[in-house]
Design an enzyme around this catalytic site. Structure first.
Site, PDB file in Angstrom:
ATOM      1  N   MET A  30      -5.163  39.119  21.210  1.00 65.20           N
ATOM      2  CA  MET A  30      -3.938  39.538  21.402  1.00 65.20           C
ATOM      3  C   MET A  30      -2.733  40.220  21.127  1.00 65.20           C
ATOM      4  O   MET A  30      -1.687  40.759  21.126  1.00 65.20           O
ATOM      5  CB  MET A  30      -2.560  38.193  21.930  1.00 65.20           C
ATOM      6  CG  MET A  30      -3.156  36.842  22.347  1.00 65.20           C
ATOM      7  SD  MET A  30      -1.833  35.128  23.368  1.00 65.20           S
ATOM      8  CE  MET A  30      -1.385  34.802  21.961  1.00 65.20           C
ATOM      9  N   HIS A  37     -10.430  39.756  13.096  1.00 62.81           N
ATOM     10  CA  HIS A  37     -10.874  39.957  15.459  1.00 62.81           C
ATOM     11  C   HIS A  37     -11.495  41.147  14.896  1.00 62.81           C
ATOM     12  O   HIS A  37     -12.701  41.369  15.817  1.00 62.81           O
ATOM     13  CB  HIS A  37      -9.323  41.004  16.302  1.00 62.81           C
ATOM     14  CG  HIS A  37      -8.449  40.623  15.693  1.00 62.81           C
ATOM     15  ND1 HIS A  37      -6.647  40.023  15.512  1.00 62.81           N
ATOM     16  CD2 HIS A  37      -8.373  39.505  17.415  1.00 62.81           C
ATOM     17  CE1 HIS A  37      -6.215  39.366  15.749  1.00 62.81           C
ATOM     18  NE2 HIS A  37      -6.457  38.765  16.769  1.00 62.81           N
ATOM     19  N   GLN A  61       0.592  30.732  27.736  1.00 59.50           N
ATOM     20  CA  GLN A  61      -0.228  30.206  26.386  1.00 59.50           C
ATOM     21  C   GLN A  61       0.999  29.868  25.695  1.00 59.50           C
ATOM     22  O   GLN A  61       0.646  29.016  24.682  1.00 59.50           O
ATOM     23  CB  GLN A  61      -1.382  29.904  25.736  1.00 59.50           C
ATOM     24  CG  GLN A  61      -1.079  32.052  25.223  1.00 59.50           C
ATOM     25  CD  GLN A  61      -2.568  32.151  24.630  1.00 59.50           C
ATOM     26  OE1 GLN A  61      -3.559  33.080  25.781  1.00 59.50           O
ATOM     27  NE2 GLN A  61      -2.642  31.786  23.250  1.00 59.50           N
ATOM     28  N   GLY A 147     -12.870  33.415  17.754  1.00 62.84           N
ATOM     29  CA  GLY A 147     -12.618  32.501  16.100  1.00 62.84           C
ATOM     30  C   GLY A 147     -12.976  31.289  15.868  1.00 62.84           C
ATOM     31  O   GLY A 147     -12.459  30.604  16.512  1.00 62.84           O
ATOM     32  N   SER A 186      -2.950  36.730  13.113  1.00 66.39           N
ATOM     33  CA  SER A 186      -1.290  37.410  13.487  1.00 66.39           C
ATOM     34  C   SER A 186       0.123  36.866  12.455  1.00 66.39           C
ATOM     35  O   SER A 186       1.480  38.209  12.740  1.00 66.39           O
ATOM     36  CB  SER A 186      -1.259  38.192  14.843  1.00 66.39           C
ATOM     37  OG  SER A 186      -2.253  38.077  15.224  1.00 66.39           O
TER      38      SER A 186
HETATM   39  O1  PAF Z   1      -6.649  33.083  20.662  1.00 64.97           O
HETATM   40  C1  PAF Z   1      -6.396  34.542  21.367  1.00 64.97           C
HETATM   41  O2  PAF Z   1      -5.290  35.321  20.384  1.00 64.97           O
HETATM   42  C2  PAF Z   1      -5.896  33.557  22.981  1.00 64.97           C
HETATM   43  O3  PAF Z   1      -6.032  32.692  22.631  1.00 64.97           O
HETATM   44  C3  PAF Z   1      -6.672  34.470  23.427  1.00 64.97           C
HETATM   45  C4  PAF Z   1      -8.360  33.765  23.383  1.00 64.97           C
HETATM   46  C5  PAF Z   1      -6.757  35.698  23.326  1.00 64.97           C
HETATM   47  C6  PAF Z   1      -6.716  33.892  24.995  1.00 64.97           C
HETATM   48  O4  PAF Z   1      -5.166  34.861  25.235  1.00 64.97           O
END
Ligand code: PAF
Length: 290
Positions: A30, A37, A61, A147, A186
């Site tokens: 995201m 990341h 989400q 992760g 983040s």
């Molecule tokens: O872990 C994340 O950053 C998010 O939940 C993902 C897997 C990119 C889905 O939006």
């Protein structure tokens, strides 16, 4: 590095990579990329010869009272970091591109979403499973990297991939931490210096539980109580959950076995942080769940 905003163009590119015989890895994100990341990307690069990352803050989400509006963003910085790691393609769709007019499908993984974050964040994992399924269909990878900090997310996605017979390997990568042990996230940027100090109670809890486990303690209630008082001895903390559970089903356990997941969610000030550790002899390996 190529940046692609259209799902159709991304699908065409992905198809030609496969036809040319490349092994393709996807790291879904995201954005607001941090070392955690970048580690996923490095693992992706080691296992493939074409690395795609996606950057998309997925609205479905986030609950109505959650931090979608203030979720940190830095697209330019993200692209720079991705370029440095050697990412080949960045899929950077708009919300309209992912959820166009008339969109109406949601994917529900049933039992493993009923525990941990699924309790305080109803609908969250439906949003995650749906967007990840869409991203996998758009980028057509052979493998996708996630992760282990989001342990339940990794479990939900592994279950979905298995249940829907998606021919994709899911790779889990150990949590990357700041030098003082705080798990990279983040959301850490929202912590004031004093809150950041209190946030270390999560890592301290994992260590305390690890020590109790190594000394032979197997009572979930005893460990949970020790952790709760450790966390609450730090200012600005509010516990969402401290759970000891089976690492596959995520169901609570009363007595720890040789492999038990300790998962934590704690609000520090207004920032909700999660962390976890599998209590077993020799933990923190890469989990591969194909
Ligand atoms: O872990 C994340 O950053 C998010 O939940 C993902 C897997 C990119 C889905 O939006």
């Amino acid at each position: 590095m190529e940046v692609i905003e259209s799902r159709k163009q991304m699908q065409e590119r992905a198809e030609s990579l496969r036809l040319a015989g490349h092994t393709v890895a996807l790291v879904p994100t995201m954005g607001f990329l941090h070392e955690g990341h970048l580690e996923l990307m490095k693992v992706g690069k080691r296992h493939s010869d074409k690395l795609i990352i996606s950057i998309f803050v997925n609205p479905t989400q986030f609950g109505p009272s959650e931090d979608l509006g203030k979720y940190p963003r830095d697209t330019e910085g993200d692209l720079e970091k991705a370029r440095k790691v050697g990412v080949d393609f960045v899929f950077l769709p708009s919300t309209q591109e992912m959820y166009p007019e008339g969109y109406q499908t949601r994917l529900q993984v049933e039992r493993v979403t009923q525990h941990l974050c699924g309790i305080s964040r109803p609908g969250h994992f439906e949003g995650v499973a749906t967007v990840v399924a869409k991203l996998l269909n758009i980028t057509k990878p052979h493998m996708a990297i996630f992760g282990q900090k989001d342990f339940q997310q990794l479990t939900v996605i592994s279950r979905m991939v298995m249940d829907l017979n998606m021919d994709i390997q899911i790779i889990g990568v150990p949590t990357v931490r700041e030098p003082d042990g705080l798990a990279m996230s983040s959301r850490n940027k929202f912590l004031s210096p004093e809150e950041r100090e209190s946030a270390l109670s999560l890592r301290k809890s994992l260590d305390l539980a690890g020590e109790m486990f190594m000394e032979g303690e197997r009572g979930a209630r005893v460990i949970k109580k020790a952790i709760e008082s450790l966390i609450l001895s730090h200012p600005h903390t509010e516990i969402d959950y401290v759970t000891l559970c089976d690492p596959v089903t995520l169901e609570d356990v009363e007595t720890l076995t040789d492999e038990t997941l300790l998962a934590l969610a704690v609000r520090v000030g207004t920032t909700r942080l999660i962390d976890n550790r599998v209590l077993c002899k020799g933990s923190d390996q890469i989990i591969s769940r194909s």
